[in-house]
Write a protein that holds these residues in place. Structure first.
Motif, PDB file in Angstrom:
ATOM      1  N   THR A  48       2.085   5.114   5.450  1.00  9.56           N
ATOM      2  CA  THR A  48       3.388   5.167   6.115  1.00  9.56           C
ATOM      3  C   THR A  48       3.262   4.753   7.569  1.00  9.56           C
ATOM      4  OG1 THR A  48       3.866   7.079   4.749  1.00  9.56           O
ATOM      5  CG2 THR A  48       5.374   6.621   6.543  1.00  9.56           C
ATOM      6  N   LEU A  49       2.342   5.410   8.285  1.00 12.78           N
ATOM      7  CA  LEU A  49       2.225   5.114   9.708  1.00 12.78           C
ATOM      8  C   LEU A  49       1.681   3.706   9.927  1.00 12.78           C
ATOM      9  CD1 LEU A  49       3.265   7.215  11.503  1.00 12.78           C
ATOM     10  CD2 LEU A  49       1.007   7.564  12.408  1.00 12.78           C
ATOM     11  N   GLY A  50       0.800   3.257   9.001  1.00 16.55           N
ATOM     12  CA  GLY A  50       0.272   1.903   9.133  1.00 16.55           C
ATOM     13  C   GLY A  50       1.380   0.875   9.013  1.00 16.55           C
ATOM     14  N   PHE A  51       2.248   1.061   8.021  1.00 21.54           N
ATOM     15  CA  PHE A  51       3.354   0.109   7.828  1.00 21.54           C
ATOM     16  C   PHE A  51       4.268   0.098   9.043  1.00 21.54           C
ATOM     17  CE2 PHE A  51       7.801  -0.327   6.288  1.00 21.54           C
ATOM     18  CZ  PHE A  51       7.763  -1.689   6.090  1.00 21.54           C
ATOM     19  N   LEU A  52       4.631   1.302   9.528  1.00 20.34           N
ATOM     20  CA  LEU A  52       5.568   1.334  10.658  1.00 20.34           C
ATOM     21  C   LEU A  52       4.926   0.742  11.909  1.00 20.34           C
ATOM     22  CD1 LEU A  52       7.225   4.754   9.972  1.00 20.34           C
ATOM     23  CD2 LEU A  52       8.182   2.500   9.677  1.00 20.34           C
ATOM     24  N   SER A  53       3.625   0.990  12.116  1.00 19.04           N
ATOM     25  CA  SER A  53       2.958   0.407  13.283  1.00 19.04           C
ATOM     26  C   SER A  53       2.901  -1.103  13.173  1.00 19.04           C
ATOM     27  CB  SER A  53       1.540   0.944  13.422  1.00 19.04           C
ATOM     28  OG  SER A  53       1.565   2.312  13.557  1.00 19.04           O
ATOM     29  N   ALA A  54       2.649  -1.608  11.951  1.00 22.79           N
ATOM     30  CA  ALA A  54       2.566  -3.058  11.789  1.00 22.79           C
ATOM     31  C   ALA A  54       3.914  -3.695  12.073  1.00 22.79           C
ATOM     32  CB  ALA A  54       2.095  -3.404  10.378  1.00 22.79           C
ATOM     33  N   VAL A  55       5.010  -3.050  11.604  1.00 24.70           N
ATOM     34  CA  VAL A  55       6.342  -3.591  11.880  1.00 24.70           C
ATOM     35  C   VAL A  55       6.623  -3.553  13.376  1.00 24.70           C
ATOM     36  CG1 VAL A  55       8.795  -3.188  11.540  1.00 24.70           C
ATOM     37  CG2 VAL A  55       7.252  -3.052   9.629  1.00 24.70           C
ATOM     38  N   LEU A  58       0.831  -1.207   0.000  1.00 26.01           N
ATOM     39  CA  LEU A  58       0.000   0.000   0.000  1.00 26.01           C
ATOM     40  C   LEU A  58       0.863   1.253   0.000  1.00 26.01           C
ATOM     41  CD1 LEU A  58      -2.907  -0.575   2.494  1.00 26.01           C
ATOM     42  CD2 LEU A  58      -2.945  -0.648   0.046  1.00 26.01           C
ATOM     43  N   LEU A  59       1.958   1.197   0.794  1.00 30.14           N
ATOM     44  CA  LEU A  59       2.861   2.345   0.900  1.00 30.14           C
ATOM     45  C   LEU A  59       3.433   2.687  -0.462  1.00 30.14           C
ATOM     46  CD1 LEU A  59       4.404   4.115   2.988  1.00 30.14           C
ATOM     47  CD2 LEU A  59       6.127   2.369   3.016  1.00 30.14           C
ATOM     48  N   ILE A  60       3.945   1.647  -1.146  1.00 29.08           N
ATOM     49  CA  ILE A  60       4.546   1.887  -2.460  1.00 29.08           C
ATOM     50  C   ILE A  60       3.488   2.415  -3.424  1.00 29.08           C
ATOM     51  CG2 ILE A  60       5.659   0.763  -4.407  1.00 29.08           C
ATOM     52  CD1 ILE A  60       6.853  -1.188  -2.290  1.00 29.08           C
ATOM     53  N   THR A  61       2.289   1.797  -3.383  1.00 30.59           N
ATOM     54  CA  THR A  61       1.236   2.219  -4.310  1.00 30.59           C
ATOM     55  C   THR A  61       0.843   3.664  -4.075  1.00 30.59           C
ATOM     56  OG1 THR A  61       0.403   0.010  -3.923  1.00 30.59           O
ATOM     57  CG2 THR A  61      -0.903   1.425  -5.319  1.00 30.59           C
ATOM     58  N   SER A  62       0.702   4.053  -2.796  1.00 28.99           N
ATOM     59  CA  SER A  62       0.217   5.414  -2.571  1.00 28.99           C
ATOM     60  C   SER A  62       1.281   6.441  -2.916  1.00 28.99           C
ATOM     61  CB  SER A  62      -0.291   5.584  -1.152  1.00 28.99           C
ATOM     62  OG  SER A  62       0.616   5.084  -0.237  1.00 28.99           O
ATOM     63  N   TYR A  63       2.577   6.100  -2.686  1.00 35.74           N
ATOM     64  CA  TYR A  63       3.600   7.060  -3.113  1.00 35.74           C
ATOM     65  C   TYR A  63       3.661   7.156  -4.627  1.00 35.74           C
ATOM     66  CZ  TYR A  63       5.321   8.266   1.423  1.00 35.74           C
ATOM     67  OH  TYR A  63       5.400   8.781   2.670  1.00 35.74           O
ATOM     68  N   TYR A  64       3.452   6.003  -5.297  1.00 36.65           N
ATOM     69  CA  TYR A  64       3.393   6.014  -6.763  1.00 36.65           C
ATOM     70  C   TYR A  64       2.257   6.931  -7.217  1.00 36.65           C
ATOM     71  CZ  TYR A  64       2.473   4.235 -11.442  1.00 36.65           C
ATOM     72  OH  TYR A  64       2.240   4.129 -12.775  1.00 36.65           O
ATOM     73  N   ALA A  65       1.091   6.795  -6.544  1.00 33.21           N
ATOM     74  CA  ALA A  65      -0.044   7.636  -6.921  1.00 33.21           C
ATOM     75  C   ALA A  65       0.275   9.105  -6.681  1.00 33.21           C
ATOM     76  CB  ALA A  65      -1.284   7.229  -6.125  1.00 33.21           C
ATOM     77  N   TRP A  66       0.989   9.394  -5.592  1.00 32.14           N
ATOM     78  CA  TRP A  66       1.324  10.779  -5.283  1.00 32.14           C
ATOM     79  C   TRP A  66       2.214  11.366  -6.361  1.00 32.14           C
ATOM     80  CZ3 TRP A  66       4.690  12.700  -0.605  1.00 32.14           C
ATOM     81  CH2 TRP A  66       4.441  14.053  -0.402  1.00 32.14           C
ATOM     82  N   MET A  67       3.242  10.576  -6.765  1.00 28.06           N
ATOM     83  CA  MET A  67       4.172  11.071  -7.755  1.00 28.06           C
ATOM     84  C   MET A  67       3.489  11.282  -9.095  1.00 28.06           C
ATOM     85  SD  MET A  67       6.891  11.697  -6.423  1.00 28.06           S
ATOM     86  CE  MET A  67       6.848  11.752  -4.656  1.00 28.06           C
ATOM     87  N   HIS A  68       2.533  10.399  -9.424  1.00 27.49           N
ATOM     88  CA  HIS A  68       1.955  10.468 -10.758  1.00 27.49           C
ATOM     89  C   HIS A  68       0.696  11.304 -10.854  1.00 27.49           C
ATOM     90  CE1 HIS A  68       4.367   7.571 -13.164  1.00 27.49           C
ATOM     91  NE2 HIS A  68       4.841   7.386 -11.952  1.00 27.49           N
ATOM     92  N   ASN A  69       0.104  11.619  -9.696  1.00 26.73           N
ATOM     93  CA  ASN A  69      -1.150  12.357  -9.752  1.00 26.73           C
ATOM     94  C   ASN A  69      -0.914  13.812 -10.115  1.00 26.73           C
ATOM     95  OD1 ASN A  69      -4.013  12.341  -9.366  1.00 26.73           O
ATOM     96  ND2 ASN A  69      -3.634  13.653  -7.624  1.00 26.73           N
TER      97      ASN A  69
END
Lengths: 112, 512, 144
Positions: free
Chosen positions: B91-98, B41-52
């Protein structure tokens, strides 16, 4: 117009119950009353005088139907209401096991 | 028609149920699986940010196209503001899960925890992406129900009481929102946010409109814990497991509270000066009183929770100033500055408050207590926790060169240029009191030697927890770069444009 | 939890099957008449709850952890999600696409994927409401 005001009155009755009752289960019941008043309001909103239930029958082209959108919304909201109410009841049962009481005045660990 | 948009909601939702099926069979799977899903999800949302970029992407669920330019299907909208929220959440979801990988070993029923975490993220992504009012409500309820259960996850006395309080207040708030949605649908005969704006622009009844606005503001105000509606937040955020506290304080109150308030009051309702004054007043109130309530706390997580109320006050206040100036139509450049400052502070708050809650979790994990009076002298034994929490404390109290300083500076400059001198003074005062409060936290937890005689079993926590804390600490420093005007221009401009130029954006959505 | 009297048991024996069948009818005709997955699922769950109340927890071999019902619920939800995803990968690349042939209005087998959604939502609702009932009522008595 009166039915709409009655819905709002029911909403306020539920709010009054949430604020004044001291029993956990009664608070849950009051929340359900508020919920039901909102559902009633939605259902009234979509009603059209002389309308049929909104499943299109090709045999009767001129038929008047009630607004289907509020009904879909109410169904979704009922499902959500079921989830919240059952979670609330589960927490209440757990609280009863820990504190041995339903009285909200005696359940006060957290302050400040 | 970009299939990424629904996938951002459906992937965490599906993985929640997949975890429930597979988690019983394979014991260690849920944690790693959740982390992997959130990384995607993190990678996808940053991809969306860069391309939007500056654009607006609309996704029509089920392929229902608009008829005569009237939207009939369910719209999911990805624009500059929502894409930033998506990045924060993942971002925060990934770090919390880790972080949870080692933190949650003490609890039983790990698969339930991870399934609820996935539901929480799915709900928040849905709120941020949906383009109509009722879907906002549905996804809001999904994430809120997950958070009710997560707050009660410890099933001890305090957790259950906090969860009950949260559920009753949250339930009333949800019903106020639902009632408001009903009233809007009654008059506007549509639920699409862009379409409602068109319907309300055509003409409306003043009193009715104000009533609806107050219902919506009260409802989402409870979710965002603005001051008169804040009673649930300190209990709920301090009782939840620490990674969940980080999620709740870091992104949850923003995604389901402040984001929706911004979106509805800027984009859906036509901005009026009186409601802008109300929002500014509420923001200032929670900014000032939140910090005064925080200063007397000795429980670390309660202290942090009260600071969340106060810091969110900054965001609401600066958004309110932007609204006042926009409704007057006199100083659009200052309004732009105020809204930029608010958004910047919102992003910064996610980083440093998430980090602080993770630090508190590390202390609690090692010492088994959250009481500041029982700690002391931990700086030598837990150097990474001490270092990262120093970074976060300095960020939240606005010390350069950390990120909190720059966002508060922008807000204060906007206040002064907009001639709100009292608000500028209060913002600086609150920042100083915050500094005092966090110096207390630092001194009692890490540098005080009074408890040296007591046997502290403090040593540094496990690697996954250290990893999350270091990444967030680096982010706190890196986001100072946004203070440079050209960087800020390129990264925050699309989001601010959505709010500044709402009418134009909304008519674009209808045209699609 | 022990069962109730013979009268209740006998009445339940007669009624439970009919209630279940009616729920199944409402689910299957969800796209033709008012009702659908949720309403029918609640009725079907009502049949299970009636049996459990009348005959007691031992009759259905209930255990403390209702893994069977939970698994049914989760798998049904996953199937609904997969059905909606199939629409994404076929043809028009949209989510929740109605990719099956529509048929003629008013027949039982028509409206594309809608009956499938209704059936799986019905299964999901049945099992989840039954779990809720068990969690709130039966297991409350066991510990403490």
């Amino acid at each position: 117009m009166i039915p709409y005001w009655m819905c709002f009155a029911l909403f306020l009755v539920g709010l009054y119950g949430v604020i004044t009752r001291r029993n956990l289960v009664k608070i849950a019941i009051s929340l359900s009353i508020m919920e039901v008043s909102t559902f009633l309001f939605f259902a009234l909103m979509g009603y059209i005088e002389g309308g049929k239930f909104p499943i299109v029958d090709p045999a009767e082209p001129g038929q008047l139907y009630v607004d289907p959108l509020p009904q879909a919304l109410v169904l979704t909201a009922i499902v959500i209401g079921l989830a919240t109410t059952s979670l609330l009841m589960a927490v209440i049962i757990r609280i009863y096991r820990k504190y041995k009481t339903f009285d909200i005045r005696e359940i006060r660990n957290l302050r400040g | 028609m970009n299939p990424i948009i629904p996938m951002l909601v459906i992937v965490p939702l599906a993985s929640a149920f997949l975890i429930m099926v597979l988690g019983k069979l394979i014991r260690d799977l849920p944690g790693y699986f959740t982390s992997a899903v959130f990384l995607v999800l993190l990678i996808t949302s940053y991809y969306a940010w860069m391309h939007n970029g500056n654009g607006i992407t609309v996704y029509k669920v089920g392929g229902w196209e608009a008829v005569n330019k009237i939207p009939i299907g369910i719209y999911m909208v990805l624009d500059g503001l929502s894409v930033i929220m998506l990045c924060l959440i993942s971002t925060l979801g990934f770090l919390s899960a880790v972080y949870s990988l080692s933190y949650m070993k003490r609890y039983t029923g790990e698969e339930y925890y991870y399934a609820l975490l996935c539901l929480l993220v799915a709900g928040m992504n849905g709120v941020v992406l949906s383009g109509d009012l009722f879907n906002i409500f549905v996804f809001l309820e999904i994430s809120v129900i997950a958070s009710y259960a997560l707050v009660a996850f410890g099933v001890e006395k305090n957790e259950l009481e906090a969860s009950f309080k949260y559920q009753v207040l949250g339930g009333i708030a949800s019903l106020l929102i639902l009632f408001g949605i009903g009233l809007i649908y009654w008059k506007a005969k549509t639920l699409n946010i862009a379409d409602i704006r068109e319907a309300f622009k055509a003409g409306y009844d003043g009193t009715y409109y104000t009533f609806v606005q107050m219902l919506i503001l009260c409802g989402f105000g409870v979710k965002a814990a603005i001051m008169p509606f804040h009673a649930w937040l300190p209990d709920a955020h301090s009782s939840a497991p620490s990674p969940i506290s980080a999620m709740l304080s870091g992104v949850f109150i923003k995604a389901v509270g402040i984001y929706v308030i911004l979106r509805l009051f800027f984009s859906m309702f036509v901005i009026s000066e009186q409601i802008a004054f109300v929002i500014t007043a509420l923001g200032t109130l929670s900014m000032v009183f939140g910090v005064f309530l925080a200063i007397g706390q000795w429980d670390i997580k309660r202290l942090l929770a009260y600071h969340s109320i106060s810091q969110m006050g900054y965001v609401i206040m600066s958004a309110g100033i932007g609204m006042i100036l926009l409704s007057r139509g006199t100083r659009p450049d200052v309004a732009l500055l105020a809204i930029t400052g608010g958004l910047y502070h919102l992003i910064n708050h996610a980083a440093f408050k998430g980090l602080l809650f993770l630090n508190a979790g590390a202390l609690e994990y090692r010492l088994g207590t959250r009481d500041l009076k029982e700690m002391g002298g931990l700086a030598s034994e837990m150097p990474i926790t001490a270092g990262t929490s120093f970074v976060a404390s300095m960020s939240i109290s606005g010390i350069p060169p950390f990120n909190g300083f720059f966002s508060k500076l922008i807000i204060v400059i906007a206040c002064i240029r907009g001639r709100f001198y009292l608000l500028a003074f209060l913002a600086i005062l609150v920042s100083i009191i915050t500094l005092a409060s966090f110096l207390k936290f630092q001194r009692y937890a890490f540098y005080n030697k009074t408890n040296a005689g007591k046997d502290l079993t403090g040593k540094e926590v496990a690697t996954p927890m250290v990893f999350s804390m270091i990444v967030l600490g680096m982010l706190c420093l890196l986001m100072s770069l946004l203070a440079i005007p050209s960087v800020r221009e390129s990264l925050l401009k699309p989001a601010v444009d959505v709010l500044m130029d709402a009418g134009n954006c909304m008519s674009k959505i209808i045209g699609m | 939890m022990k069962g109730m009297t013979t009268i209740v048991k006998k009445t339940t024996q007669i009624l439970a099957g009919i209630i279940f069948l009616y729920g199944a009818y409402v689910v299957i005709h969800g796209h033709l008449t008012p009702g659908g997955g949720f309403a029918g699922g609640v009725i079907m769950a009502g049949a299970f709850i009636l049996v459990t109340l009348a005959f007691g927890g031992g009759f259905l071999n209930l255990k403390k952890e209702e893994t069977g019902s939970t698994a049914t619920e989760n798998i049904a939800v996953l199937i609904v999600i997969i059905l909606s995803l199939v629409g994404l990968f076929l043809g028009a690349k949209v989510f929740f696409l109605n990719f099956l042939p529509r048929g003629t209005v008013g027949e039982l087998v028509s409206a594309g994927v809608l009956p499938l959604y209704n059936i799986f939502v019905g299964i999901e609702v049945t099992s989840s409401i039954f779990i809720l009932f068990l969690a709130l009522v039966i297991f409350k008595e066991e510990d403490t």
